[in-house]
Design a protein around this motif. Sequence first.
Motif, mmCIF file in Angstrom:
data_model
loop_
_atom_site.group_PDB
_atom_site.id
_atom_site.type_symbol
_atom_site.label_atom_id
_atom_site.label_comp_id
_atom_site.label_asym_id
_atom_site.label_seq_id
_atom_site.Cartn_x
_atom_site.Cartn_y
_atom_site.Cartn_z
ATOM 1 N N SER A 3 -0.432 30.998 3.711
ATOM 2 C CA SER A 3 -1.728 30.582 4.230
ATOM 3 C C SER A 3 -2.530 31.806 4.657
ATOM 4 C CB SER A 3 -1.544 29.634 5.415
ATOM 5 O OG SER A 3 -0.892 30.287 6.467
ATOM 6 N N PHE A 4 -3.775 31.554 5.032
ATOM 7 C CA PHE A 4 -4.659 32.591 5.557
ATOM 8 C C PHE A 4 -5.556 31.954 6.607
ATOM 9 C CE2 PHE A 4 -6.617 30.784 1.790
ATOM 10 C CZ PHE A 4 -7.915 30.526 2.181
ATOM 11 N N LEU A 5 -6.136 32.783 7.456
ATOM 12 C CA LEU A 5 -7.031 32.298 8.498
ATOM 13 C C LEU A 5 -8.421 32.077 7.916
ATOM 14 C CD1 LEU A 5 -7.647 31.678 11.477
ATOM 15 C CD2 LEU A 5 -8.155 34.109 11.768
ATOM 16 N N PRO A 49 -20.648 21.115 0.326
ATOM 17 C CA PRO A 49 -19.433 20.929 1.127
ATOM 18 C C PRO A 49 -18.417 22.035 0.851
ATOM 19 C CG PRO A 49 -19.992 18.915 -0.076
ATOM 20 C CD PRO A 49 -20.881 20.004 -0.589
ATOM 21 N N VAL A 50 -17.646 22.388 1.870
ATOM 22 C CA VAL A 50 -16.510 23.293 1.728
ATOM 23 C C VAL A 50 -15.265 22.432 1.868
ATOM 24 C CG1 VAL A 50 -15.236 25.207 2.777
ATOM 25 C CG2 VAL A 50 -17.724 25.312 2.597
ATOM 26 N N THR A 51 -14.411 22.479 0.848
ATOM 27 C CA THR A 51 -13.166 21.713 0.872
ATOM 28 C C THR A 51 -12.049 22.619 1.365
ATOM 29 O OG1 THR A 51 -13.941 20.389 -1.000
ATOM 30 C CG2 THR A 51 -11.581 20.317 -0.508
ATOM 31 N N ILE A 52 -11.310 22.135 2.346
ATOM 32 C CA ILE A 52 -10.232 22.906 2.960
ATOM 33 C C ILE A 52 -8.921 22.164 2.731
ATOM 34 C CG2 ILE A 52 -9.319 23.789 5.134
ATOM 35 C CD1 ILE A 52 -12.284 23.722 6.140
ATOM 36 N N LYS A 53 -7.951 22.859 2.165
ATOM 37 C CA LYS A 53 -6.642 22.259 1.923
ATOM 38 C C LYS A 53 -5.611 22.965 2.787
ATOM 39 C CE LYS A 53 -7.800 20.797 -2.681
ATOM 40 N NZ LYS A 53 -7.319 20.493 -4.009
ATOM 41 N N LYS A 54 -4.868 22.150 3.535
ATOM 42 C CA LYS A 54 -3.798 22.711 4.356
ATOM 43 C C LYS A 54 -2.722 21.657 4.568
ATOM 44 C CE LYS A 54 -5.616 21.765 8.925
ATOM 45 N NZ LYS A 54 -5.886 22.296 10.222
#
Length: 132
Positions: A3-5, A49-54
């Motif tokens: 992952s990254f910040l 939109p910004v899609t964030i996957k975590k």
Amino acid sequence: MSSFLLEIVTPERKAYAQDVNMIIVKGSEGELGILPNHIPMVTPLKIAPVTIKKDRSEEVIAVNGGFLEIRKDKVVILAESAELPGDIDVARAEAAKQRAEQRLNGKRDEYDQVRAELALQRALNRIVVAGR
């Protein structure tokens, strides 16, 4: 999974700061998928939109333009504004959309035309994110 910040910063506040696995943004030249260890770069962002996957989940944030800076272990989005889906007032966004459409249909100079187009893009972005 590595992952990254990700930090999303607006002039008013830090809207988001968490470790993520991937983000998808709309840059000036098209969509970008950013994974850990991406090559450093800076690019302007469109209103989208910004899609964030975590951790096998997905979030979407309405980002209204700005810049994306990719560093070795961190991605920073400097946005004009950013809203989480729960923070969006859909009725207000719909009203802004209608006002922008009315301005686009009226006789205006070129400057007002561009302002109305940007206002419409921002309203549609907010509506899309709130609907997800």
